[in-house]
Write an enzyme that holds these catalytic residues in place. Structure first.
Site, PDB file in Angstrom:
ATOM      1  N   HIS A 220      -7.770  -0.779  -4.994  1.00  0.00           N
ATOM      2  CA  HIS A 220      -8.491  -0.772  -3.720  1.00  0.00           C
ATOM      3  C   HIS A 220      -9.723  -1.670  -3.765  1.00  0.00           C
ATOM      4  CE1 HIS A 220      -5.912   2.795  -3.137  1.00  0.00           C
ATOM      5  NE2 HIS A 220      -6.029   2.518  -1.854  1.00  0.00           N
TER       6      HIS A 220
ATOM      7  N   HIS B 136     -10.039   9.636   5.312  1.00  0.00           N
ATOM      8  CA  HIS B 136      -8.939   9.119   6.143  1.00  0.00           C
ATOM      9  C   HIS B 136      -8.611  10.102   7.263  1.00  0.00           C
ATOM     10  CE1 HIS B 136      -7.108   5.468   4.250  1.00  0.00           C
ATOM     11  NE2 HIS B 136      -7.848   5.848   3.228  1.00  0.00           N
TER      12      HIS B 136
ATOM     13  N   GLU C  69      -9.794  10.210  -5.434  1.00  0.00           N
ATOM     14  CA  GLU C  69      -8.519  10.447  -4.752  1.00  0.00           C
ATOM     15  C   GLU C  69      -7.998  11.763  -5.307  1.00  0.00           C
ATOM     16  OE1 GLU C  69      -4.332   8.242  -3.704  1.00  0.00           O
ATOM     17  OE2 GLU C  69      -4.893   8.548  -5.765  1.00  0.00           O
TER      18      GLU C  69
ATOM     19  N   HIS D  43     -13.218   2.062   2.726  1.00  0.00           N
ATOM     20  CA  HIS D  43     -12.991   1.766   1.309  1.00  0.00           C
ATOM     21  C   HIS D  43     -14.124   0.941   0.708  1.00  0.00           C
ATOM     22  CE1 HIS D  43      -9.317   3.546  -0.227  1.00  0.00           C
ATOM     23  NE2 HIS D  43      -8.915   3.584   1.038  1.00  0.00           N
TER      24      HIS D  43
ATOM     25  N   HIS E 165       1.271   4.085  -3.352  1.00  0.00           N
ATOM     26  CA  HIS E 165       1.095   5.538  -3.274  1.00  0.00           C
ATOM     27  C   HIS E 165       2.401   6.276  -3.572  1.00  0.00           C
ATOM     28  CE1 HIS E 165      -3.086   5.952  -2.026  1.00  0.00           C
ATOM     29  NE2 HIS E 165      -2.925   4.837  -1.339  1.00  0.00           N
TER      30      HIS E 165
ATOM     31  N   HIS F 262     -11.926  11.070  -0.654  1.00  0.00           N
ATOM     32  CA  HIS F 262     -11.240   9.883  -0.129  1.00  0.00           C
ATOM     33  C   HIS F 262     -10.209  10.260   0.924  1.00  0.00           C
ATOM     34  CE1 HIS F 262      -7.456   7.517  -0.304  1.00  0.00           C
ATOM     35  NE2 HIS F 262      -8.271   6.543   0.029  1.00  0.00           N
TER      36      HIS F 262
ATOM     37  N   HIS G 189       0.833  -1.202   0.000  1.00  0.00           N
ATOM     38  CA  HIS G 189       0.000   0.000   0.000  1.00  0.00           C
ATOM     39  C   HIS G 189       0.869   1.252   0.000  1.00  0.00           C
ATOM     40  CE1 HIS G 189      -3.120   2.811   1.848  1.00  0.00           C
ATOM     41  NE2 HIS G 189      -3.682   2.377   0.732  1.00  0.00           N
TER      42      HIS G 189
END
Length: 686
Positions: free
Chosen positions: A240, A371, A352, A407, A214, A367, A210
């Site tokens: 995802h 978080h 995103e 998610h 990114h 998104h 993960h």
């Protein structure tokens, strides 16, 4: 010499809190730093401290004194704070530092500014920005980045480990040191049902994947090409979506229902999470989240975050509005049609929120701020001076059960778009002349059509991230899921009379739902996990295709996930070619879900051969890190498949295809399989 210069840059990742003039690497290398590059603490005694370390060095690297760029923005984030890609201010700071590193004229200048920045910039920010720059500069693209888990082990293992590791490395000479055992159940007990999935959520390899994803796909950079990669938004969606599918398979493997979406932002989060980790660099313990914690409006002046829950709801509604209208509106008021080919990519860039979003002011930062809201739920107005929880960091977010609830909600928005597309027609699915007549999978030394899983213990060297302790290796031993290697065998008949090429697509999904009832395809398709995708040639007549599990287009092997750059193979050897890779990929040891003991978890294995002429993307993939392309794409190239990601399960099935067996065309096949878990088998990796 150029290669040596490039490799010197990698030494800057070692022991991130130690001053740059201290020894780095296995060969005891020191940087000869210009006096003005030293921090205020060491400049008055610069000659004394530099001589102390350089006298015992095996290698010395000269650092040129150059005219330095303005680093005030990157230095505005304190060194003892956590860094998060989800926090807008942190993203902007990182984008500026990436631009500085990418903009340096040559490797010598890059080394100089990186040496200067290293002791002044937040260590997590420095690691991220330099990593992105090395991956995207033309003159450093061949470099293999060190494993983030080795540089910052604090983000991956129990904090108790470090006291024992310091004792071991200080008292016991190298060669006689014992690995420190990381306990399996250190974040919760069996009283917490979600803890049954500790091995998935807290797996080091999954969290590294993960983080690395990114890293390869950043949100911000002055150079648009660093962000604007082929089908970036769609890949965000698909990677995802596959994580949620895999997580739900693991839930079935532990007699738990599918994850429930977190779609009511004012409803308390029932699950708590206590990370049991300390941040050595930031000198803070990761804060826990207690059960039934509710989100609150955020007003954190130090992070420059003032956002209301209503903003999150508004962005959610605007995303759904765009889907229902069939188009997004850009900042100039123009419409961007959400077509069946490009719509999911545009939506991914809106979801995103990156510099690729058509209209950030309208569609917001849904998104990422989700978080952030969750990660600050314990201290929304900073009155207790607490930092964010694990959901606020891409390296740790997957540890928290609420990651999957969030998610699942994000994916449901994507699926709203997918549900509006016309189902695939038979001509879109069929491959005239190609018939899959048989499918079987066999584990090494095991029964046909039975996957077997067990526990494995592996060692990870923490020495690159152990600051201010004696040199030498110090290992931790952690437990993770593993499966017996296996081979697919497919019998394919080519009745066309000529050689044909096809893309072989292999998926695995549960046969029954939580209640033990046969799954409807409209639900099962969302739990179909991609195991492999590859191109094969078919001669006229009968063909037998065999494919090993370790050849999967989804995964990278254990050695690549936890690579040790100190043991890099010699240059210009076949071993180096094998070693030279990107590092982004699902861990091979997590390819197959855990399954159930005894009779196992009943699943269906699906294979399809699609027409390569409809799939092909003409490009050269040699040396482009294409070994884990399904979830990571291909470095500096187009995604190597023209079809929608997740094809043929990315859309609702056609009328009459209520179950998977009704969906099949002659170029497809399914077979019932079981995943059997041997909970008593624990094997140590050699």
């Amino acid at each position: 010499m150029t290669e040596e210069k490039k490799n010197n840059l990698l030494l800057l990742f070692d022991r991130p809190s130690e001053p740059v003039f201290m020894e780095k690497g296995k060969t005891a290398t020191v940087f000869d730093v210009p006096d003005k590059y030293l921090t205020d603490r060491y400049r008055p005694i610069g000659n004394e401290v530099q001589t102390r370390f350089s006298d015992t060095a095996e290698r010395r690297v000269p650092v040129r004194d150059i005219s330095l760029p303005d680093l005030r923005i990157p230095m505005s984030l304190p060194r003892d704070e956590q860094f998060s890609l989800f926090v807008p201010r942190h993203r902007q700071i990182a984008g500026r530092l990436i631009d500085i590193f990418v903009g340096m004229r040559n490797i010598d200048d890059l080394l100089s500014v990186a040496v200067y920045a290293r002791d002044r910039v937040n260590p997590f920010l420095f690691n991220y920005a330099l990593s992105v720059a090395l991956l995207h500069r033309r003159d450093t693209k061949g470099l293999d980045l060190p494993s983030f888990a080795q540089n910052f082990p604090e983000k991956y293992v129990d904090s108790k480990v470090f006291r024992k590791a310091r004792e071991e490395v200080t008292v016991v000479p190298e060669g006689s040191r014992m690995p420190i055992i990381v306990p399996r159940d250190y974040t919760a007990s069996d009283l917490e049902p979600e803890h049954r999935l500790w091995y998935f959520r807290e797996d080091v390899g999954i969290n590294l994947h993960h983080w690395h994803w990114h890293l390869v796909y950043p949100f911000e950079a002055g150079d648009r090409s660093i962000v604007d990669k082929d089908r970036r938004g769609e890949l965000f969606y698909y990677m995802h979506e596959q994580i949620i599918a895999r997580y739900n398979m693991e839930r079935f493997s532990n007699n738990l229902p599918r994850v429930s979406r977190f779609n009511n932002y004012r409803e308390p989060i029932s699950e708590g999470y206590f990370p049991k980790m300390d941040s050595i660099v930031a000198s803070r313990a990761w804060p826990p989240r207690f059960a039934n914690t509710s989100l609150s409006d955020l007003n954190r002046e130090s992070d420059q975050i003032t956002v209301d829950i209503n903003d999150l709801q508004r962005w959610h509604d605007k995303l759904l509005e765009a889907i229902s209208m069939g188009y997004a509106v850009d900042e100039s008021g123009n419409r961007q049609q959400l077509t069946e080919t490009d719509g999911i990519n545009i939506l991914g860039n809106m979801m995103e929120s990156s510099i690729l979003s058509p209209n950030r002011s309208l569609y917001g930062d849904f998104h990422n701020m989700g978080h952030v809201f969750i990660s600050y739920a314990h201290d929304p107005d900073h009155r207790h001076l607490e930092t964010f929880g694990v959901m606020g960091d891409s390296t740790t977010a997957m540890r928290d059960p609420v990651f999957y609830r969030w998610h699942a909600h994000v994916d449901d928005i994507f699926q709203e778009h997918k549900r509006r597309l016309q189902p695939y027609t038979l001509p879109q699915l069929e491959y005239n002349g190609i018939t899959v007549e048989g499918l079987q999978v066999a584990s090494d030394g095991g029964m046909a059509n039975v996957f077997t899983t067990f526990w494995q213990q592996s060692d990870l060297d923490l020495s690159r991230g152990m600051d201010f302790v004696p040199r030498g290796n110090v290992f931790v031993r952690f437990t993770h899921l593993q499966h017996t290697p296996f081979t697919y065998t497919m019998n394919v008949n080519n009745a066309s009379g000529a050689q044909r090429f096809g893309t072989v697509r292999i998926f695995l999904g549960p046969k029954n739902d939580e209640r033990g009832q046969p799954m409807k395809l409209r639900d099962q398709r969302l739990m179909m996990i991609e195991l492999d995708r590859f191109v094969a040639s078919f001669n006229p007549g009968q063909n037998t295709i065999r494919r090993r599990s370790d050849e999967s287009s989804v995964t990278i092997p254990f050695e690549r996930t936890f690579r040790d750059l100190n043991n890099r193979p010699a240059e210009n050897t076949s071993e180096e070619l094998e070693y030279n890779f990107c590092g982004c990929g699902w861990p091979q040891h997590m390819l197959i879900p855990k399954g159930l003991p005894g009779d196992g978890l009943r699943c269906q294995l699906f294979v399809m051969v699609s027409n390569y002429e409809d799939d092909r993307v003409d490009q050269d993939l040699v040396g482009s890190c294409s070994d884990a392309s399904s979830y990571c794409g291909v470095r500096d190239r187009k995604y190597p498949d023209r079809r929608a990601m997740g094809f043929p399960f990315d859309r609702l099935p056609r009328q009459g295809a209520e179950q998977l067996v009704n969906f099949l065309t002659p170029n497809m096949s399914i077979v019932d399989v079981k995943i059997r878990h041997d909970a008593n088998r624990v094997v140590q990796r050699q």
